[in-house]
Design an enzyme around this catalytic site. Structure first.
Site, PDB file in Angstrom:
ATOM      1  N   ASN A   1       0.848  -1.186   0.000  1.00 13.34           N
ATOM      2  CA  ASN A   1       0.000   0.000   0.000  1.00 13.34           C
ATOM      3  C   ASN A   1       0.888   1.243   0.000  1.00 13.34           C
ATOM      4  O   ASN A   1       1.832   1.338   0.783  1.00 13.34           O
ATOM      5  CB  ASN A   1      -0.909   0.001   1.232  1.00 13.34           C
ATOM      6  CG  ASN A   1      -1.873  -1.174   1.234  1.00 13.34           C
ATOM      7  OD1 ASN A   1      -2.346  -1.596   0.179  1.00 13.34           O
ATOM      8  ND2 ASN A   1      -2.153  -1.722   2.405  1.00 13.34           N
TER       9      ASN A   1
ATOM     10  N   SER B   1      -0.993   2.879   6.167  1.00 11.98           N
ATOM     11  CA  SER B   1      -1.184   3.441   7.509  1.00 11.98           C
ATOM     12  C   SER B   1       0.109   3.494   8.314  1.00 11.98           C
ATOM     13  O   SER B   1       0.191   4.260   9.273  1.00 11.98           O
ATOM     14  CB  SER B   1      -2.244   2.642   8.276  1.00 11.98           C
ATOM     15  OG  SER B   1      -1.852   1.302   8.431  1.00 11.98           O
TER      16      SER B   1
ATOM     17  N   HIS C   1       6.428  -2.040   3.656  1.00 14.01           N
ATOM     18  CA  HIS C   1       6.211  -3.435   4.030  1.00 14.01           C
ATOM     19  C   HIS C   1       5.386  -4.112   2.948  1.00 14.01           C
ATOM     20  O   HIS C   1       4.563  -3.478   2.290  1.00 14.01           O
ATOM     21  CB  HIS C   1       5.504  -3.548   5.381  1.00 14.01           C
ATOM     22  CG  HIS C   1       4.293  -2.667   5.515  1.00 14.01           C
ATOM     23  ND1 HIS C   1       4.401  -1.313   5.757  1.00 14.01           N
ATOM     24  CD2 HIS C   1       2.980  -2.936   5.398  1.00 14.01           C
ATOM     25  CE1 HIS C   1       3.192  -0.790   5.811  1.00 14.01           C
ATOM     26  NE2 HIS C   1       2.306  -1.741   5.584  1.00 14.01           N
TER      27      HIS C   1
HETATM   28  P1  DGP Z   1      -0.573  -0.556   5.804  1.00 20.02           P
HETATM   29  O1  DGP Z   1      -2.002  -0.155   6.020  1.00 20.02           O
HETATM   30  O2  DGP Z   1      -0.344  -1.163   4.434  1.00 20.02           O
HETATM   31  O3  DGP Z   1       0.383   0.556   6.130  1.00 20.02           O
HETATM   32  O4  DGP Z   1      -0.319  -1.750   6.805  1.00 20.02           O
HETATM   33  C1  DGP Z   1       0.054  -1.580   8.128  1.00 20.02           C
HETATM   34  C2  DGP Z   1      -0.265  -2.859   8.845  1.00 20.02           C
HETATM   35  O5  DGP Z   1       0.427  -2.842  10.062  1.00 20.02           O
HETATM   36  C3  DGP Z   1      -1.736  -3.043   9.178  1.00 20.02           C
HETATM   37  O6  DGP Z   1      -2.257  -4.162   8.449  1.00 20.02           O
HETATM   38  C4  DGP Z   1      -1.759  -3.336  10.659  1.00 20.02           C
HETATM   39  C5  DGP Z   1      -0.317  -3.590  10.992  1.00 20.02           C
HETATM   40  N1  DGP Z   1       0.090  -3.126  12.311  1.00 20.02           N
HETATM   41  C6  DGP Z   1      -0.089  -1.878  12.812  1.00 20.02           C
HETATM   42  N2  DGP Z   1       0.426  -1.796  14.046  1.00 20.02           N
HETATM   43  C7  DGP Z   1       0.966  -3.020  14.310  1.00 20.02           C
HETATM   44  C8  DGP Z   1       1.637  -3.566  15.443  1.00 20.02           C
HETATM   45  O7  DGP Z   1       1.895  -2.916  16.458  1.00 20.02           O
HETATM   46  N3  DGP Z   1       2.014  -4.879  15.361  1.00 20.02           N
HETATM   47  C9  DGP Z   1       1.761  -5.651  14.258  1.00 20.02           C
HETATM   48  N4  DGP Z   1       2.161  -6.923  14.289  1.00 20.02           N
HETATM   49  N5  DGP Z   1       1.128  -5.163  13.181  1.00 20.02           N
HETATM   50  C10 DGP Z   1       0.728  -3.868  13.211  1.00 20.02           C
END
Ligand code: DGP
Length: 112
Positions: free
Chosen positions: A85, A93, A98
């Site tokens: 994304n 977000s 990633h």
């Molecule tokens: P994006 O929306 O593409 O930026 O994806 C960010 C992702 O990160 C979202 O699917 C949720 C994940 N995420 C956010 N905070 C944390 C966290 O503290 N731990 C983990 N394992 N994932 C997280």
């Protein structure tokens, strides 16, 4: 430090499924599929739109390792989706590049 740098340095706990010198992979905190892993370069690039030619090797490594994690987690035969994304309309977000690895269910197309 970005959120994912804090995960890589163990300041924030995560379910880590793979790690090497360049990348770390851990389960998404809000899974959108039975298998939902984030594959992340340890050195933060904010988003794919800001990657530089010097990031060529790490970006290739990221995709090779995403496929390796898919094999390790047993979703390579049934199939999976890799998602990046970028920016507000892309649904980004966390501003640390990633790859989402999603599998364990049939994906829809076009994506929402
Ligand atoms: P994006 O929306 O593409 O930026 O994806 C960010 C992702 O990160 C979202 O699917 C949720 C994940 N995420 C956010 N905070 C944390 C966290 O503290 N731990 C983990 N394992 N994932 C997280």
């Amino acid at each position: 430090m970005t959120l994912f740098e804090k995960i890589a340095s163990r300041q924030i706990p995560a379910d880590i499924v793979y790690e090497d010198d360049l990348v770390i992979a851990f389960r998404d905190v809000g899974p959108q599929a039975p298998t939902h892993v984030l594959v992340v370069p340890k050195r933060a690039i904010p988003r794919i739109g800001e990657a530089a030619p010097s990031d060529h090797a790490v970006l290739g490594h990221l995709l090779i390792k995403a496929a390796e994690v898919a094999r390790k987690l047993g979703i390579d035969q049934t199939g999976y989706r890799l998602v990046i994304n970028n920016g507000p309309d892309g649904g980004e977000s966390v501003p640390h590049l990633h790859v989402h690895l999603l599998g364990g269910r049939r994906m829809d197309w076009p994506p929402g």
